[in-house]
Design a protein around this motif. Structure first.
Motif, short mmCIF file in Angstrom:
data_model
loop_
_atom_site.label_atom_id
_atom_site.label_comp_id
_atom_site.label_asym_id
_atom_site.label_seq_id
_atom_site.Cartn_x
_atom_site.Cartn_y
_atom_site.Cartn_z
N ASP A 250 0.92 -1.03 -0.02
CA ASP A 250 -0.20 0.42 0.47
C ASP A 250 1.37 1.42 -0.40
O ASP A 250 2.15 0.79 -0.08
N ASP B 128 1.55 3.90 2.21
CA ASP B 128 2.17 3.73 3.47
C ASP B 128 3.46 3.03 3.56
O ASP B 128 4.36 3.76 3.52
N THR C 176 5.37 6.29 10.96
CA THR C 176 5.11 5.64 10.57
C THR C 176 3.27 6.02 10.93
O THR C 176 2.67 5.73 11.04
N ALA C 177 3.68 5.93 12.57
CA ALA C 177 2.35 6.54 13.48
C ALA C 177 1.91 7.54 12.69
O ALA C 177 0.96 7.88 12.25
N LEU D 19 2.19 9.08 9.67
CA LEU D 19 1.73 9.47 8.54
C LEU D 19 0.70 8.55 8.14
O LEU D 19 -0.33 9.34 7.93
N GLN D 20 -0.23 7.58 9.36
CA GLN D 20 -1.03 6.92 9.00
C GLN D 20 -1.73 7.91 9.63
O GLN D 20 -3.42 8.13 8.51
N ALA D 21 -1.55 8.83 11.02
CA ALA D 21 -2.92 9.45 11.39
C ALA D 21 -3.11 10.43 10.46
O ALA D 21 -4.22 10.54 10.51
N ARG E 299 -2.58 10.59 6.92
CA ARG E 299 -3.48 9.93 5.94
C ARG E 299 -4.93 10.06 6.01
O ARG E 299 -5.81 10.33 5.77
N LYS E 300 -5.26 9.36 7.56
CA LYS E 300 -6.55 9.25 7.29
C LYS E 300 -7.86 10.48 7.94
O LYS E 300 -9.25 10.21 7.15
N THR F 139 -5.14 6.65 21.23
CA THR F 139 -4.19 6.76 19.44
C THR F 139 -4.76 8.06 19.43
O THR F 139 -4.41 8.58 18.84
N HIS G 260 -2.61 10.61 17.68
CA HIS G 260 -3.25 11.55 15.99
C HIS G 260 -3.81 12.47 16.44
O HIS G 260 -3.20 14.00 14.81
#
Length: 324
Positions: free
Chosen positions: A2, A4, A50-51, A53-55, A57-58, A91, A95
């Motif tokens: 994916d 990410d 990593t954390a 980036l995911q936050a 992007r969401k 979490t 974020h």
């Protein structure tokens, strides 16, 4: 793979970050440089990257569903996002921190005028005591005694577990040790650790740990090895012999779990349990909090207090005295 995963692979490989597909809101706002700067330049820790980036992007995916351009994102929208956020309180806190940091860079690069996440308040979340289970003093002693040291692997494992106990070091820091980090100053040995956040500290080695380490090191010609050679080496199958390969963080965790199981100790214990036990033991003996904080490598004394399980003991004492 994916997006990410591609991004993290490229970042860790120091390749051109711009090749990764950007969120459409970032691309439309001409914010590719700021995006690249934040994820490839500002954040140095792989796990944080990593954390975050995911936050980010969401959140941007949620915003893009409303067809709101980047410059029109408001504090109200950020608040509304977290009102429907399905994650736990920790979490959500992570974020929100990611969004604040990311939007700060967009403001600095004049993509946005104001940071829309700066004034958004997260839900209260206070941790009074850490969740890591504590290993008792007797359990730790039983674990050390249970290890057969007739093989190099046994001597290695005893030295690692004793290092976890008597230095309060993290498993990752122990895995990173090199022979040069086993230092003799003319009167005693010390271990020089590189901890989280790039902090370096030297911890004196007590006499019994020194014995365990030397017993292990004498399994090979360590004094003739190059200084950058890893201190703790992996094993070769079930032969009980050592290889030239390094022992990784995950290998140490698995070894500790295996040794706990063989000693008949609770399986929920982990390498981190030794840090809890060591911090609590020293505070119980009246050692100053700042000294224990340095040993544990914590930047903030509040973090050290999370490892202090004396509060739990007092609570149990109190409830046992209820006379109903």
């Amino acid at each position: 793979m994916d997006d990410d995963a591609k991004m993290i692979t490229i970042l860790n490989g120091h390749r051109d970050f711009a090749r990764v597909d950007l969120p459409s809101s970032i691309r439309d706002a001409g914010a590719a440089f700021a995006w690249d700067e934040f994820f490839a330049g500002v954040i140095r820790n792989h796990h944080t990257r990593t954390a975050y980036l995911q936050a980010v992007r969401k959140f941007l995916a949620w915003v893009e569903e409303t067809e709101t351009p980047l410059e029109r994102i408001s504090p109200g929208m950020v608040g509304a996002y977290f009102n429907q956020h399905p994650g736990s309180l920790p979490t959500k806190k992570l974020h929100l921190a990611a969004l604040r940091a990311f939007f700060d860079v967009l403001v600095q690069r004049h993509v946005l005028i104001l940071n829309p996440a700066a004034t958004v308040r997260g839900e209260r979340y206070a941790v009074i005591e850490g969740k890591t289970p504590e290993i008792s003093r007797d359990q730790a002693r039983d674990l050390l005694t249970s290890i057969d040291t007739t093989t190099p692997i046994g001597r290695r494992d005893k030295a690692i577990i004793a290092t976890l106990i008597y230095t309060a070091a993290r498993a990752g820091a122990i895995a990173n040790l090199r022979l040069r980090d086993f230092v003799w100053d003319g009167s005693q040995y010390a271990l020089r650790f590189l901890e989280k956040g790039g902090k370096s500290r030297a911890i004196p080695i007590r006499h019994d740990l020194q014995g365990y380490l030397l017993d292990y090191l004498n399994s090979f010609e360590w004094q003739t090895e190059k200084s950058e050679t890893v201190l703790f080496r992996s094993g070769q199958g079930r032969t009980g012999q050592l290889t030239q390969r390094p022992l990784r963080n995950i290998d140490i965790c698995r070894m500790v779990k295996r040794r706990l199981r063989d000693a008949g100790l609770p399986p929920h214990l982990s390498p981190h349990s030794f840090r809890v036990a060591t911090v609590t033991d020293l505070l119980n003996q009246g050692i100053a909090l700042e000294d224990v904080q340095y040993l544990a490598g914590h930047a903030d004394p509040r973090t050290t207090r999370l490892y202090d399980r004396r509060q739990k003991q007092v609570t149990r004492n109190t409830v046992e005295r209820i006379s109903i």
